[in-house]
Design an enzyme around this catalytic site. Structure first.
Site, PDB file in Angstrom:
ATOM      1  N   ASP A   1     -19.116  -5.507   3.069  1.00  0.00           N
ATOM      2  CA  ASP A   1     -18.421  -6.386   2.367  1.00  0.00           C
ATOM      3  C   ASP A   1     -18.499  -6.140   0.704  1.00  0.00           C
ATOM      4  O   ASP A   1     -19.570  -6.044   0.302  1.00  0.00           O
ATOM      5  CB  ASP A   1     -18.970  -7.849   2.691  1.00  0.00           C
ATOM      6  CG  ASP A   1     -17.885  -8.817   2.100  1.00  0.00           C
ATOM      7  OD1 ASP A   1     -17.255  -8.665   1.464  1.00  0.00           O
ATOM      8  OD2 ASP A   1     -17.980  -9.796   2.750  1.00  0.00           O
TER       9      ASP A   1
ATOM     10  N   THR B   1      -2.839   6.438  -3.136  1.00  0.00           N
ATOM     11  CA  THR B   1      -3.430   5.666  -1.716  1.00  0.00           C
ATOM     12  C   THR B   1      -1.970   5.781  -1.047  1.00  0.00           C
ATOM     13  O   THR B   1      -0.881   6.002  -1.116  1.00  0.00           O
ATOM     14  CB  THR B   1      -3.845   4.408  -1.797  1.00  0.00           C
ATOM     15  OG1 THR B   1      -2.458   3.490  -2.333  1.00  0.00           O
ATOM     16  CG2 THR B   1      -4.800   4.041  -3.275  1.00  0.00           C
TER      17      THR B   1
ATOM     18  N   ASP C   1      -6.015  -6.836  -2.474  1.00  0.00           N
ATOM     19  CA  ASP C   1      -5.281  -8.088  -2.046  1.00  0.00           C
ATOM     20  C   ASP C   1      -5.098  -8.880  -3.527  1.00  0.00           C
ATOM     21  O   ASP C   1      -6.254  -9.300  -4.079  1.00  0.00           O
ATOM     22  CB  ASP C   1      -5.949  -8.865  -1.300  1.00  0.00           C
ATOM     23  CG  ASP C   1      -5.109  -9.946  -0.517  1.00  0.00           C
ATOM     24  OD1 ASP C   1      -4.311 -10.771  -1.390  1.00  0.00           O
ATOM     25  OD2 ASP C   1      -5.379 -10.011   0.508  1.00  0.00           O
TER      26      ASP C   1
ATOM     27  N   GLU D   1     -15.387  -0.603   2.939  1.00  0.00           N
ATOM     28  CA  GLU D   1     -14.276  -1.211   3.631  1.00  0.00           C
ATOM     29  C   GLU D   1     -14.751  -2.028   4.312  1.00  0.00           C
ATOM     30  O   GLU D   1     -15.782  -2.100   5.211  1.00  0.00           O
ATOM     31  CB  GLU D   1     -13.164  -0.049   4.473  1.00  0.00           C
ATOM     32  CG  GLU D   1     -12.284  -0.631   5.261  1.00  0.00           C
ATOM     33  CD  GLU D   1     -11.326  -1.608   4.319  1.00  0.00           C
ATOM     34  OE1 GLU D   1     -10.688  -1.043   3.391  1.00  0.00           O
ATOM     35  OE2 GLU D   1     -10.999  -2.771   4.755  1.00  0.00           O
TER      36      GLU D   1
ATOM     37  N   LYS E   1      -2.399 -17.051  -5.030  1.00  0.00           N
ATOM     38  CA  LYS E   1      -2.665 -18.700  -5.237  1.00  0.00           C
ATOM     39  C   LYS E   1      -3.807 -18.892  -6.179  1.00  0.00           C
ATOM     40  O   LYS E   1      -5.233 -18.469  -5.828  1.00  0.00           O
ATOM     41  CB  LYS E   1      -2.783 -19.498  -3.823  1.00  0.00           C
ATOM     42  CG  LYS E   1      -1.664 -19.394  -3.053  1.00  0.00           C
ATOM     43  CD  LYS E   1      -1.824 -20.194  -1.881  1.00  0.00           C
ATOM     44  CE  LYS E   1      -0.358 -19.880  -1.062  1.00  0.00           C
ATOM     45  NZ  LYS E   1      -0.605 -20.311   0.628  1.00  0.00           N
TER      46      LYS E   1
ATOM     47  N   TYR F   1      -0.393   3.363   0.390  1.00  0.00           N
ATOM     48  CA  TYR F   1       0.271   2.200   0.053  1.00  0.00           C
ATOM     49  C   TYR F   1       1.179   2.366  -1.171  1.00  0.00           C
ATOM     50  O   TYR F   1       2.473   2.304  -1.335  1.00  0.00           O
ATOM     51  CB  TYR F   1      -0.640   0.863  -0.204  1.00  0.00           C
ATOM     52  CG  TYR F   1       0.212  -0.266  -0.658  1.00  0.00           C
ATOM     53  CD1 TYR F   1       0.941  -1.362   0.019  1.00  0.00           C
ATOM     54  CD2 TYR F   1       0.363  -0.310  -2.147  1.00  0.00           C
ATOM     55  CE1 TYR F   1       1.762  -2.218  -0.375  1.00  0.00           C
ATOM     56  CE2 TYR F   1       1.130  -1.604  -2.296  1.00  0.00           C
ATOM     57  CZ  TYR F   1       1.953  -2.309  -1.463  1.00  0.00           C
ATOM     58  OH  TYR F   1       2.617  -3.449  -2.069  1.00  0.00           O
ATOM     59  N   GLU F   2       0.448   3.118  -2.162  1.00  0.00           N
ATOM     60  CA  GLU F   2       1.054   3.624  -3.609  1.00  0.00           C
ATOM     61  C   GLU F   2       2.097   4.487  -3.006  1.00  0.00           C
ATOM     62  O   GLU F   2       3.046   4.394  -3.624  1.00  0.00           O
ATOM     63  CB  GLU F   2      -0.128   4.202  -4.245  1.00  0.00           C
ATOM     64  CG  GLU F   2       0.273   4.875  -5.661  1.00  0.00           C
ATOM     65  CD  GLU F   2      -0.840   5.306  -6.597  1.00  0.00           C
ATOM     66  OE1 GLU F   2      -2.177   5.366  -5.814  1.00  0.00           O
ATOM     67  OE2 GLU F   2      -0.747   5.720  -7.746  1.00  0.00           O
TER      68      GLU F   2
END
Lengths: 212, 212
Positions: free
Chosen positions: A96, A192, A118, A69, A122, A194-195
């Site tokens: 990273d 997760t 993420d 992370e 764009k 978020y999931e």
């Protein structure tokens, strides 16, 4: 998702060098030394707060896991879980995802997980998506030839993009699910944070499992 | 979808040998002779009642189109439209999609459309799906090397299967849409009868565009 800074994060990380490595250099080919047992190594790139990787590690003692992370606060949350759990098959990296080949030796990793990365919607940010070809290059460079990449997202645009990107790269698809949480083929999905939230509100989860 | 027999179907087909060919043999490499102009040939495998192919032919006079359909009644519906429209760039075939290499010469076809094919959900019927590898073999055998396969379906299981099947075959994906009717990239979608009904009830349409 960017998290608010926490004053306890840095001291916690500094207090647990046995559990977490910061920007690991000179570790290539040596990760097994940090685990209780020498067994296949699974890497999650972008672990967030670590619900997925800690539950995976608990459910699969026959595998070793690394949570990678970039955000110090996020990995500190994972570490807080690990301090409590003391899983012998889990290690953490604050580092990273763009530098994987500096962290790992060729073929050192057997599985890579990308969870709810993420989407960078764009077009000018395409190169930042974790399924862009330069990232696929990196996973390939560190993965065992039989290794598997597992990618989950709720983002339709990122999933469409990733199907094309991984296909064009020449990766071989093992499995595609367009509605993971209602897929009869999947019995052992681990969510997760978020999931769990997104899906409980009725959102669709997509999954692609592929190999090089 | 199986249609009810119509007594007018067979006589209509027999009355229009200039517009429709039944089980064409000896036609390989000669299809351009049946069109007003020699231009790229697009083939729809399983045309149903022909809303898609007749609208495509009307919208694209710069291309030639063939509607291939196994059901006599269904192709008779397409023919009824064509008797009215008299499109110079549309020909019909009553024939079997499993025999494409008997109907067409290598590289004779530039584009193949598969629209809302029967999903054949049971595993033991996998070989009947129009994206099974034996069918992909056939499309490849008759397609120009720059040709494109465009596949649309509302069936999630068939789409998941087809993504894996076409990827494993080595086909290169140009475009994936997981919600065609709400996809900002798509401006010229022409609907089939079934697609129109299904989508107007809020169902999702999937699309894959791929080449060999």
């Amino acid at each position: 998702m960017r998290l608010r800074n926490k004053s306890w994060a840095k001291p916690l990380i500094e207090a647990h060098p046995d559990m977490i490595t910061v920007t690991p250099l000179g570790m290539q080919g040596k990760w097994q030394e940090r685990f209780a047992q020498n067994q296949p190594l699974m890497l999650e790139v972008g672990s967030g707060k670590g619900k997925f990787i800690t539950e995976m590690a608990a459910a699969h003692p026959e595998l070793n896991f690394i949570a990678l992370e970039l955000q110090e606060v996020a990995i500190a949350y994972v570490l807080r879980k690990q301090v409590e759990l003391e899983l012998p098959n889990l290690q953490l990296i604050l580092g990273d995802g763009a530098n994987l080949t500096e962290y790992f030796a060729p073929a050192e990793v057997t599985g890579v997980y990308l969870n709810f990365s993420d989407p960078w919607p764009k077009t000018r940010h395409e190169k930042r998506r974790l399924t862009y070809k330069s990232f696929l290059d990196q996973y390939k460079a560190i993965m065992h030839k039989d290794g598997v990449l597992q990618f989950k997202t709720d983002n339709q645009g990122l999933f469409e993009y990733s199907l094309v990107s991984m296909n064009n790269y020449g990766m071989k698809f093992d499995m595609v699910s367009l509605d993971l949480h209602n897929d009869a083929r999947v019995v052992d999905n681990i969510e997760t944070e978020y999931e769990h939230k997104f899906s409980s509100r009725g959102g669709r989860i997509y999954q692609l499992v592929a190999r090089y």
